[in-house]
Motif scaffolding. Structure first.
Motif, PDB file in Angstrom:
ATOM      1  N   VAL A   1       2.949   7.940  -2.897  1.00  0.00           N
ATOM      2  CA  VAL A   1       2.275   8.565  -4.031  1.00  0.00           C
ATOM      3  C   VAL A   1       0.998   9.207  -3.493  1.00  0.00           C
ATOM      4  O   VAL A   1       0.204   8.558  -2.799  1.00  0.00           O
ATOM      5  CB  VAL A   1       1.940   7.529  -5.125  1.00  0.00           C
ATOM      6  N   ILE A   2       0.808  10.474  -3.789  1.00  0.00           N
ATOM      7  CA  ILE A   2      -0.362  11.207  -3.310  1.00  0.00           C
ATOM      8  C   ILE A   2      -1.467  11.089  -4.352  1.00  0.00           C
ATOM      9  O   ILE A   2      -1.395  11.677  -5.434  1.00  0.00           O
ATOM     10  CB  ILE A   2      -0.015  12.685  -3.049  1.00  0.00           C
TER      11      ILE A   2
ATOM     12  N   THR B   1      -2.494  13.543 -12.314  1.00  0.00           N
ATOM     13  CA  THR B   1      -3.391  13.377 -11.164  1.00  0.00           C
ATOM     14  C   THR B   1      -2.689  12.730  -9.976  1.00  0.00           C
ATOM     15  O   THR B   1      -3.336  12.338  -9.016  1.00  0.00           O
ATOM     16  CB  THR B   1      -4.615  12.526 -11.554  1.00  0.00           C
ATOM     17  N   GLN B   2      -1.358  12.634 -10.032  1.00  0.00           N
ATOM     18  CA  GLN B   2      -0.600  12.044  -8.941  1.00  0.00           C
ATOM     19  C   GLN B   2       0.357  13.073  -8.354  1.00  0.00           C
ATOM     20  O   GLN B   2       1.095  13.747  -9.079  1.00  0.00           O
ATOM     21  CB  GLN B   2       0.219  10.839  -9.429  1.00  0.00           C
TER      22      GLN B   2
ATOM     23  N   THR C   1       3.662   3.922  -9.434  1.00  0.00           N
ATOM     24  CA  THR C   1       2.697   3.209  -8.601  1.00  0.00           C
ATOM     25  C   THR C   1       3.167   3.255  -7.154  1.00  0.00           C
ATOM     26  O   THR C   1       4.367   3.369  -6.870  1.00  0.00           O
ATOM     27  CB  THR C   1       2.546   1.739  -9.019  1.00  0.00           C
ATOM     28  N   SER C   2       2.226   3.153  -6.228  1.00  0.00           N
ATOM     29  CA  SER C   2       2.560   3.185  -4.808  1.00  0.00           C
ATOM     30  C   SER C   2       3.487   2.050  -4.426  1.00  0.00           C
ATOM     31  O   SER C   2       4.413   2.220  -3.612  1.00  0.00           O
ATOM     32  CB  SER C   2       1.278   3.113  -3.971  1.00  0.00           C
ATOM     33  N   GLU C   3       3.264   0.880  -5.010  1.00  0.00           N
ATOM     34  CA  GLU C   3       4.044  -0.297  -4.649  1.00  0.00           C
ATOM     35  C   GLU C   3       5.507  -0.126  -5.055  1.00  0.00           C
ATOM     36  O   GLU C   3       6.432  -0.403  -4.267  1.00  0.00           O
ATOM     37  CB  GLU C   3       3.455  -1.545  -5.295  1.00  0.00           C
TER      38      GLU C   3
ATOM     39  N   SER D   1      10.353  15.762   5.193  1.00  0.00           N
ATOM     40  CA  SER D   1       9.782  15.197   3.971  1.00  0.00           C
ATOM     41  C   SER D   1       9.468  16.354   3.024  1.00  0.00           C
ATOM     42  O   SER D   1       9.526  17.528   3.406  1.00  0.00           O
ATOM     43  CB  SER D   1       8.510  14.416   4.292  1.00  0.00           C
ATOM     44  N   GLN D   2       9.140  16.024   1.783  1.00  0.00           N
ATOM     45  CA  GLN D   2       8.778  17.077   0.822  1.00  0.00           C
ATOM     46  C   GLN D   2       7.695  16.535  -0.099  1.00  0.00           C
ATOM     47  O   GLN D   2       7.855  15.447  -0.681  1.00  0.00           O
ATOM     48  CB  GLN D   2       9.994  17.527   0.017  1.00  0.00           C
ATOM     49  N   GLN D   3       6.597  17.262  -0.226  1.00  0.00           N
ATOM     50  CA  GLN D   3       5.475  16.836  -1.053  1.00  0.00           C
ATOM     51  C   GLN D   3       5.294  17.812  -2.226  1.00  0.00           C
ATOM     52  O   GLN D   3       5.408  19.039  -2.039  1.00  0.00           O
ATOM     53  CB  GLN D   3       4.175  16.775  -0.247  1.00  0.00           C
ATOM     54  N   PHE D   4       5.024  17.255  -3.401  1.00  0.00           N
ATOM     55  CA  PHE D   4       4.714  18.049  -4.587  1.00  0.00           C
ATOM     56  C   PHE D   4       3.393  17.556  -5.169  1.00  0.00           C
ATOM     57  O   PHE D   4       3.196  16.345  -5.349  1.00  0.00           O
ATOM     58  CB  PHE D   4       5.806  17.921  -5.655  1.00  0.00           C
TER      59      PHE D   4
END
Length: 527
Positions: A365-366, A469-470, A355-357, A429-432
């Motif tokens: 969280v994307i 889906t995240q 979760t984002s929190e 930063s790094q996004q997946f």
């Protein structure tokens, strides 16, 4: 094929079984036709169902269980559950407690062995409990004449619609052992087939809780006996090990037991082929009566490490309770390591839903969230969710260049997962973002913060199960484990800035002593 029994006799008939479907063991909901009034996940909650008169949500009266809407246009509703551990099934409790006129009138159960979870719609399901009637607000217990073969999933069919408070699937775990017979592991772990076969008292909570994964949430999911008033009293529980072996180190966890922990604890062991040791069994004291304390983990070196045991008896003196017990050792035939063992694992954590929190200290969280800026797009055919993650390029002299790439990640072969490495990106930063083919249910994210010297602070380690889906964004400088796919090979789109200097692009740190348990998932090796 089966018989319906009085629920009061359930323990006598299935007392040596575990609930393979409970969420406490990692059971999870894979698919469901309808859950309009109440979500199916409540049906596999380990806690008993409760009544909440006067409590309403957006769909009506709040019910503690799974409830579908009325007037089903299908022949029946159904729910597929992935068992926490693959195993053979011996019985069920289909509980309709507090569903007084809205219960499912009847149900049946099918099962399948599908360790990869692929194409369940076209899998060859086997009926293991034919259609049975379900009266309102009661436990409905059934025992099969013979245990089934090993299955990974069950499907409960709800005729034609309605509610089920709890669904228990009692059976025996089919252990998935590491290939190395000399590997030190928890011989009593429920995932390896360890189980409680007898207990003197279970007044407040069942003794089987002490073998569950993780450290639990409160004292209710440990074992606790009533207060004794007789001199020289003690309570005890007998554990059948998942495999015969050498007990080397004992770990007792009294988390959340702050005024009701045992004064002392003693461990004995025996070797027998019986399910439950009889009066003729010869018990050997492995840990002499030793003090424990409140809300902590306590370690004891075992004696008689050269002997092979099949069962352990834990006595609490005089009474009380504790959360978990781990009997670290090696299986029969394995090589005994140098002793004494250190107090290990240093840290066991249970992966939780992302979760984002909860993930906020480590990044973003994307996902399409409604609590961010959303605008219309593409002539009204789409919604645009803005700024779902912060992209950072802090390379000096503007030397970092964007690299949009794809990682193809093979699934982990072994769970629980042992953390051996962390990495971080000091300037980026790094996004997946997962690019799934419909097979991937999720992937594992493991992160931790920095110590003052910049090394990984293992006390801050967290693990999350991200859904398909995240996406995930690691903040600049945050330690994280390389991508860990679960069950299936997964492609990830990755966005990162790099300048071609290895220590600028990625820094690595090797670690030891962190083990992550992943409820609802198993390693990719075959059973």
């Amino acid at each position: 094929m089966y018989k319906r029994i009085d629920h009061n006799n359930l323990k006598a008939q299935l007392g040596q079984c575990v609930d393979l479907a409970t969420s406490a063991m990692g059971g999870s909901i894979v698919a469901v036709t309808d859950e309009f009034f109440a979500p199916a996940i409540r049906m596999i909650d380990a806690a008993p169902a409760v009544s909440a008169p006067g409590k309403f949500d957006d769909h009506g009266q709040w019910m503690d269980g799974w409830e579908t809407k009325r007037h089903n246009q299908r022949d029946y509703d159904w729910c597929i559950i992935k068992l926490g551990f693959a195993g053979s099934v011996s019985g069920f409790d289909i509980d309709t407690s507090f569903f007084t006129g809205n219960q499912a009138p009847a149900a049946s159960v099918d099962a399948v062995f599908c360790p990869e979870g692929e194409d369940l719609d076209n899998a060859q399901w086997t009926e293991i409990l034919p259609r049975v009637d379900l009266p309102p607000s009661c436990h409905n217990a059934f025992v099969l004449n013979n245990a089934t073969k090993v299955f990974t999933h069950v499907r409960i069919n709800n005729y034609p619609d309605g509610g089920i408070a709890r669904f228990r699937v009692y059976g025996q775990v089919a252990p998935q052992w590491p290939a190395n017979v000399s590997e030190v592991l928890d011989l009593a772990y429920v995932g390896y087939g360890g189980r409680v076969v007898s207990a003197t008292d279970e007044h407040y909570a069942p003794a089987s809780n002490i073998l569950l994964p993780g450290r639990g949430k409160d004292a209710d999911d440990g074992w606790q006996t009533k207060r004794s008033r007789v001199p020289n009293h003690n309570d005890s529980v007998v554990i059948r090990l998942g495999a015969k072996g050498h007990i080397l180190k004992v770990e007792v966890d009294t988390s959340d037991f702050k005024g009701n922990y045992p004064n002392r604890i003693k461990l004995e062991a025996t070797n027998t082929n019986a399910e439950v040791p009889d009066a003729s069994s010869q018990w050997v004291t492995v840990v002499q009566p030793s003090s424990t304390g409140p809300h902590g983990q306590f370690y004891f070196d075992a004696s008689h490490t050269d002997q092979v045991f099949s069962h352990a008896r834990v006595s609490i003196i005089p009474d009380g309770g504790f959360k978990r017990i781990r009997l670290h050792g090696v299986r029969q035939g394995g090589q005994i390591p140098s002793l004494p063992l250190p107090n290990f694992p240093k840290r066991i954590i249970v992966a939780e839903p992302l979760t984002s929190e909860k993930y906020a200290p480590f990044g973003e969280v994307i996902e399409a969230k409604l609590n961010i800026k959303v605008t219309g797009a593409n002539q009204g055919t789409a919604k645009k969710f803005h700024h779902v993650a912060k992209v950072t390029n802090a390379f000096p002299n503007d030397s970092g260049k964007v690299n949009l790439c794809v990682f193809r990640s093979s699934p982990t072969k072994e769970l629980p997962f042992k953390v051996k490495l962390f990495e971080r990106h000091p300037y980026s930063s790094q996004q997946f973002v997962p690019m799934t083919n419909g097979k991937t249910r999720g992937y594992l994210v493991i992160v931790c913060l920095n110590n003052e010297d910049g090394s990984p602070d293992l006390t801050t380690t967290k693990a999350f199960i991200a859904s398909s889906t995240q996406g995930i964004s690691y903040r600049r400088g945050v330690w994280h484990h390389p991508m860990i796919s679960l069950e299936h090979e997964t492609d990830f789109a990755c966005l990162v800035h790099e300048n071609g200097t290895p220590n600028d692009d990625c820094q690595e740190a090797y670690v030891d002593g962190v083990v992550v348990q992943v409820p609802g998932f198993q390693g990719n090796s075959k059973i």
